[in-house]
Write a protein that holds these residues in place. Structure first.
Motif, PDB file in Angstrom:
ATOM      1  N   VAL A 254       0.766  -1.253  -0.059  1.00 51.07           N
ATOM      2  CA  VAL A 254      -0.129  -0.064   0.005  1.00 51.07           C
ATOM      3  C   VAL A 254       0.899   1.178  -0.148  1.00 51.07           C
ATOM      4  O   VAL A 254       0.663   2.201  -0.651  1.00 51.07           O
ATOM      5  N   ASP A 255       2.098   1.233   0.640  1.00 48.93           N
ATOM      6  CA  ASP A 255       3.116   2.329   0.833  1.00 48.93           C
ATOM      7  C   ASP A 255       3.452   2.623  -0.490  1.00 48.93           C
ATOM      8  O   ASP A 255       3.766   3.770  -0.915  1.00 48.93           O
ATOM      9  N   LYS A 256       3.663   1.656  -1.171  1.00 45.49           N
ATOM     10  CA  LYS A 256       4.370   1.638  -2.793  1.00 45.49           C
ATOM     11  C   LYS A 256       3.193   2.087  -3.694  1.00 45.49           C
ATOM     12  O   LYS A 256       3.481   2.345  -5.041  1.00 45.49           O
ATOM     13  N   LEU A 257       1.842   2.233  -3.515  1.00 53.06           N
ATOM     14  CA  LEU A 257       0.997   2.425  -4.561  1.00 53.06           C
ATOM     15  C   LEU A 257       0.777   4.025  -4.683  1.00 53.06           C
ATOM     16  O   LEU A 257       0.576   4.688  -3.443  1.00 53.06           O
ATOM     17  N   ASP A 258       0.516   4.343  -5.636  1.00 51.06           N
ATOM     18  CA  ASP A 258       0.237   5.879  -6.026  1.00 51.06           C
ATOM     19  C   ASP A 258      -1.227   5.955  -5.491  1.00 51.06           C
ATOM     20  O   ASP A 258      -2.211   5.016  -5.369  1.00 51.06           O
ATOM     21  N   ILE A 259      -1.431   7.196  -4.956  1.00 52.32           N
ATOM     22  CA  ILE A 259      -3.044   7.543  -4.732  1.00 52.32           C
ATOM     23  C   ILE A 259      -3.663   7.254  -6.094  1.00 52.32           C
ATOM     24  O   ILE A 259      -3.122   7.696  -7.179  1.00 52.32           O
ATOM     25  N   GLY A 260      -4.926   6.614  -5.872  1.00 53.48           N
ATOM     26  CA  GLY A 260      -5.630   6.313  -7.049  1.00 53.48           C
ATOM     27  C   GLY A 260      -5.178   5.061  -7.759  1.00 53.48           C
ATOM     28  O   GLY A 260      -5.936   4.555  -8.703  1.00 53.48           O
ATOM     29  N   GLY A 261      -4.022   4.490  -7.224  1.00 56.39           N
ATOM     30  CA  GLY A 261      -3.598   3.396  -8.024  1.00 56.39           C
ATOM     31  C   GLY A 261      -4.094   1.952  -7.482  1.00 56.39           C
ATOM     32  O   GLY A 261      -4.965   2.039  -6.557  1.00 56.39           O
ATOM     33  N   TYR A 262      -4.117   0.945  -8.137  1.00 59.66           N
ATOM     34  CA  TYR A 262      -4.712  -0.221  -7.946  1.00 59.66           C
ATOM     35  C   TYR A 262      -3.891  -1.463  -7.465  1.00 59.66           C
ATOM     36  O   TYR A 262      -2.696  -1.684  -7.668  1.00 59.66           O
ATOM     37  N   LEU A 263      -4.470  -2.087  -6.286  1.00 59.75           N
ATOM     38  CA  LEU A 263      -3.577  -3.416  -5.813  1.00 59.75           C
ATOM     39  C   LEU A 263      -4.665  -4.594  -6.235  1.00 59.75           C
ATOM     40  O   LEU A 263      -5.771  -4.400  -5.704  1.00 59.75           O
TER      41      LEU A 263
ATOM     42  N   ARG B 248      -8.631   0.055  -4.749  1.00 60.80           N
ATOM     43  CA  ARG B 248      -7.918   1.237  -5.074  1.00 60.80           C
ATOM     44  C   ARG B 248      -7.445   2.279  -3.969  1.00 60.80           C
ATOM     45  O   ARG B 248      -8.343   2.115  -2.978  1.00 60.80           O
ATOM     46  N   LYS B 249      -6.480   2.902  -3.802  1.00 56.09           N
ATOM     47  CA  LYS B 249      -5.936   3.683  -2.893  1.00 56.09           C
ATOM     48  C   LYS B 249      -6.440   5.082  -2.744  1.00 56.09           C
ATOM     49  O   LYS B 249      -6.539   5.764  -3.784  1.00 56.09           O
ATOM     50  N   LYS B 250      -6.965   5.307  -1.371  1.00 56.06           N
ATOM     51  CA  LYS B 250      -7.762   6.827  -1.246  1.00 56.06           C
ATOM     52  C   LYS B 250      -6.665   7.677  -1.365  1.00 56.06           C
ATOM     53  O   LYS B 250      -5.522   7.642  -1.000  1.00 56.06           O
ATOM     54  N   MET B 251      -7.312   8.903  -1.276  1.00 59.42           N
ATOM     55  CA  MET B 251      -6.663   9.966  -1.079  1.00 59.42           C
ATOM     56  C   MET B 251      -6.445  10.078   0.594  1.00 59.42           C
ATOM     57  O   MET B 251      -7.178   9.579   1.344  1.00 59.42           O
ATOM     58  N   ASP B 252      -5.199  10.460   0.860  1.00 54.46           N
ATOM     59  CA  ASP B 252      -4.801  10.650   2.407  1.00 54.46           C
ATOM     60  C   ASP B 252      -5.556  11.407   2.948  1.00 54.46           C
ATOM     61  O   ASP B 252      -6.321  12.591   2.582  1.00 54.46           O
TER      62      ASP B 252
ATOM     63  N   LYS C  50      -6.680   2.544   4.157  1.00 56.50           N
ATOM     64  CA  LYS C  50      -6.117   3.604   3.046  1.00 56.50           C
ATOM     65  C   LYS C  50      -6.769   3.218   1.619  1.00 56.50           C
ATOM     66  O   LYS C  50      -6.250   3.629   0.518  1.00 56.50           O
ATOM     67  N   LEU C  51      -7.451   2.085   1.486  1.00 57.45           N
ATOM     68  CA  LEU C  51      -7.996   1.583   0.258  1.00 57.45           C
ATOM     69  C   LEU C  51      -9.692   1.431   0.088  1.00 57.45           C
ATOM     70  O   LEU C  51     -10.118   1.425   0.995  1.00 57.45           O
ATOM     71  N   VAL C  52     -10.138   1.331  -0.968  1.00 57.88           N
ATOM     72  CA  VAL C  52     -11.537   1.211  -1.246  1.00 57.88           C
ATOM     73  C   VAL C  52     -12.082  -0.134  -2.246  1.00 57.88           C
ATOM     74  O   VAL C  52     -10.793  -0.104  -3.298  1.00 57.88           O
ATOM     75  N   LEU C  53     -12.420  -1.071  -1.610  1.00 57.71           N
ATOM     76  CA  LEU C  53     -12.686  -2.274  -2.742  1.00 57.71           C
ATOM     77  C   LEU C  53     -13.505  -1.698  -3.966  1.00 57.71           C
ATOM     78  O   LEU C  53     -14.732  -1.366  -3.760  1.00 57.71           O
TER      79      LEU C  53
END
Length: 275
Positions: free
Chosen positions: A234-243, A271-275, A259-262
Motif C-alpha cells: 500500500v505504501d508503494k501504491l500511488d494515490i488512485g492506484g490499484y492493488l 484502489r488507494k484513497k486520498m490521504d 487506505k483502500l477502497v474495494l
C-alpha cells in the motif's frame, strides 16, 4: 521418504534456516511450510530434520535453494481469465491514460503472472506506456522465468484453456515454442521488464506504482507477515492506484485496508484513497 512433519519439526527447520541464512520463515502459514518442507527434505534426500541441518552446514542446501523450494508455484498462465479481462478492458487503460506508468509484480515464483501481463500489454498496444518491475524469491526462479518457463503439457493445457476463456485476439501458441515437449515462452515478452531477486518487505526504494499485482500469494502468510507485506504494498501504491490480489483473498481485516477502497469484489481489486 518423509511423508509428514510435526510442529516441532517445522520450528526446528525454521531455526536452522534462520541461523544459517538469516531468513525468517516463522511467519509463513504452517500448513504451507509443512508441505514445502516435506518436499524439500525428499528432494535433497534428507532422512531426518537433523539431516537437513547437516546438508545446510555442508553447503549442499543454500539460501537460494530454500527460497526456491518455499516459494509457491501453484498458479498458471491467465489464471482466473475474468480478472485478466478486467485488467485489459478497464484498469490498464485507465492507469495508462495520463502517460507512462509503473506496474509492480512482486510475487513471481514461476513467471506465469508476468508472462500473462506482458501478453495482455502487447495485445492492448500498451507496452510503450508501461514500465513493469517484477520480483522473484531466488536466482533459480529468476533463471526459470528468463528461460521461458518451460511448461509441461498439463500447465500448457491449462494456459491454453485460460487464454481461450480470456478471449484474446490470438491463440496462446503465438507466444511459445515447443522444446522437448515443453512450452518455452518467447523471451521477447520480457523486453524492458525489470526482473530481479528481491524480498518485497526489504525493498526500501521510494518508487511508486499505479498498479500492483500480487495475486494468490498472501494465502501463504500468517497474520503478522500478511499485515507487513500489505502495508509495504500500500505504501508503494500511488494515490488512485490499484492493488489486485487473488479472488480467494481479502484485505477486509487488514489495518492498511483503511487506505483502500474495494472497487471490484469479484476480482478483489482495491484502489488507494486520498490521504
Amino acid at each position: 521418504m518423509i511423508e509428514t512433519l510435526g510442529i516441532v519439526d517445522i520450528r526446528k527447520m525454521n531455526g536452522f534456516v534462520s541461523e544459517a541464512f538469516g531468513i525468517n520463515l516463522a511467519d509463513y502459514a504452517s500448513t504451507i511450510l509443512k508441505r514445502r518442507y516435506v518436499h524439500m527434505l525428499n528432494t535433497y534426500n534428507c532422512v531426518s530434520v537433523d539431516n537437513f541441518e547437516d546438508r545446510i552446514k555442508k553447503g549442499i542446501i543454500t539460501a537460494d535453494d530454500v527460497m526456491y523450494e518455499v516459494s509457491l508455484e501453484t498458479t498458471e498462465l491467465f489464471r482466473d481469465p475474468s480478472a485478466w479481462r478486467e485488467m485489459r478492458d478497464k484498469y490498464l487503460p485507465e492507469v495508462c491514460k495520463s502517460g507512462k506508468c509503473n506496474i509492480l509484480m512482486p510475487g513471481e515464483s514461476s513467471g506465469d503472472e508476468l508472462y500473462s501481463m506482458m501478453i495482455v500489454l502487447s495485445e492492448a498496444n500498451l507496452l510503450d506506456k508501461v514500465q513493469v518491475d517484477a520480483y522473484c524469491p531466488s536466482n533459480r526462479n529468476l533463471k526459470q522465468i528468463k528461460d521461458g518457463g518451460l511448461y509441461d503439457s498439463k500447465k500448457l493445457e491449462l494456459g491454453d484453456a485460460n487464454y481461450t476463456r480470456y478471449s484474446g485476439p490470438k491463440t496462446l501458441s503465438n507466444y511459445y515454442t515447443l522444446v522437448d515437449n515443453r512450452a518455452k515462452m518467447q523471451s521477447s515478452l520480457l523486453n524492458g521488464v525489470n526482473l530481479s531477486v528481491r524480498d518485497v518487505q526489504k525493498n526500501a526504494d521510494t518508487k511508486r506504482y499505479k498498479m500492483i499485482v500480487y495475486r494468490n500469494v498472501l494465502l501463504q502468510y500468517s497474520v503478522p507477515l500478511y499485515e507487513r507485506v500489505v502495508k509495504t504494498l500500500v505504501d508503494k501504491l500511488d494515490i488512485g492506484g490499484y492493488l489486485i490480489i487473488g479472488d480467494m483473498e481479502t484485505l477486509e481485516y487488514c489495518d492498511s485496508n483503511r487506505k483502500l477502497v474495494l472497487v471490484d469484489s469479484a476480482e478483489q481489486v482495491y484502489r488507494k484513497k486520498m490521504d
